[in-house]
Scaffold this active site. Structure first.
Site, PDB file in Angstrom:
ATOM      1  N   ASP A   1       0.877  -1.170   0.000  1.00  0.00           N
ATOM      2  CA  ASP A   1       0.000   0.000   0.000  1.00  0.00           C
ATOM      3  C   ASP A   1       0.911   1.216   0.000  1.00  0.00           C
ATOM      4  O   ASP A   1       1.896   1.260   0.757  1.00  0.00           O
ATOM      5  CB  ASP A   1      -0.853   0.052   1.267  1.00  0.00           C
TER       6      ASP A   1
ATOM      7  N   HIS B   1       5.023  -7.573  -0.114  1.00  0.00           N
ATOM      8  CA  HIS B   1       4.684  -8.880  -0.669  1.00  0.00           C
ATOM      9  C   HIS B   1       5.303  -9.039  -2.052  1.00  0.00           C
ATOM     10  O   HIS B   1       5.635  -8.056  -2.724  1.00  0.00           O
ATOM     11  CB  HIS B   1       3.168  -9.030  -0.733  1.00  0.00           C
TER      12      HIS B   1
ATOM     13  N   SER C   1       8.871   3.544   4.662  1.00  0.00           N
ATOM     14  CA  SER C   1       9.940   3.867   3.729  1.00  0.00           C
ATOM     15  C   SER C   1       9.488   3.708   2.293  1.00  0.00           C
ATOM     16  O   SER C   1       8.373   4.081   1.947  1.00  0.00           O
ATOM     17  CB  SER C   1      11.171   3.017   4.017  1.00  0.00           C
TER      18      SER C   1
END
Length: 282
Positions: A90, A145, A251
């Site tokens: 996200d 992921h 980050s």
């Protein structure tokens, strides 16, 4: 002028000492400290816990456990097309364009070297491939992921600075992503080589991968390289959507695809919000 001043102030800060302190505070399992940190963070960023596997923010043992919370399994479905690459996080797209002769575009007036970013030789197919830079704000989900099925070929830990990676600093600090502390993961996939780079930043306590645990900061902050066998003990294979790693505080992730491989979806453009599991490329 404001962005430039903010960037220059960071040159003067003890970046690693501040980040170690933040990391220590985040891991405290003292109830009053955890409660104060979590409640303050929730109030500041209005965190939506409805998708979390554990929706009670005070059920986590520490602020860091809350910050790196897992999502419900059905919260981020993967693309329906088998050949599509999934967005790994996200966040917000900072850049999405071609690699030009081993050079990546950071911001107006700034480019940086692919091989410096990766801390060593880059597969030839990536030299004129394409890339997306994805920025994770503090309020985003902070697990990373796998964009595609792949076999891990090499992991590289590159020590460096810990500048902020927000827009103001990216537009003011040359070669920021190639000078910050980072972990570069090189994969072999059905479409060729793929790199996924986890870039550290100010207040990032650590970077972890699912197969190696905490990689950054490394012992004595010395560069380290790991090669992984194709088969057998020690080999690492990830399926699309499988957890790859996590940031203990926010980050940036950079995904680099080979020339002639999948193309980034038109919707993956600079400034756009993205979500884990949406189609990144096909």
């Amino acid at each position: 002028m404001g962005a430039r001043l903010f960037a220059w102030l960071q040159y003067l800060l003890p970046q690693h000492a501040i980040s170690r302190l933040v990391g220590w505070l985040g891991r405290l399992e003292v109830p009053w400290a955890r409660t104060a940190l979590v409640r303050g963070f929730m109030a500041m960023f209005r965190i939506d816990m409805s998708e979390a596997a554990e929706p009670d923010p005070l059920a986590y043992a520490s602020f860091n456990a809350f910050f790196t919370r897992a999502l419900q399994p059905e919260a981020r479905p993967m693309p329906t097309a088998a050949e599509a690459l999934a967005c790994p996080v996200d966040g917000r797209v900072s850049q999405c364009t071609d690699v030009e002769d081993g050079q990546l575009f950071q911001a107006k007036g700034f480019r940086y070297d692919l091989e410096r970013l990766l801390g060593g030789p880059a597969p030839e197919a990536l030299w004129d491939g394409s890339f997306a830079t994805l920025y994770l704000a503090p309020y985003d989900y902070h697990r990373i992921h796998a964009p595609a099925d792949g076999r891990l070929v090499e992991m590289r830990y590159l020590p460096g600075a810990l500048f902020s990676v927000n827009g103001a600093t990216v537009s003011a600090v040359p070669r920021l992503f190639a000078r910050n502390e980072r972990v570069a993961c090189l994969f072999e996939t059905d479409f060729g080589p793929m790199a996924v780079v986890l870039v550290g930043a100010l207040n990032v306590g650590s970077i972890e991968t699912t197969w190696a645990g905490e990689v950054a900061p490394g012992p004595d902050r010395q560069a380290a390289f790991w090669r992984y066998p194709q088969e057998g003990p020690g080999s690492v294979r990830l399926a699309r959507g499988e957890e790859l790693g996590r940031f203990n505080f926010g980050s940036t992730v950079i995904v680099i695809l080979p020339q002639g491989g999948p193309r980034f979806a038109p919707a993956i453009s600079a400034g756009r919000r993205v979500r884990l599991g949406e189609t990144l490329a096909s």
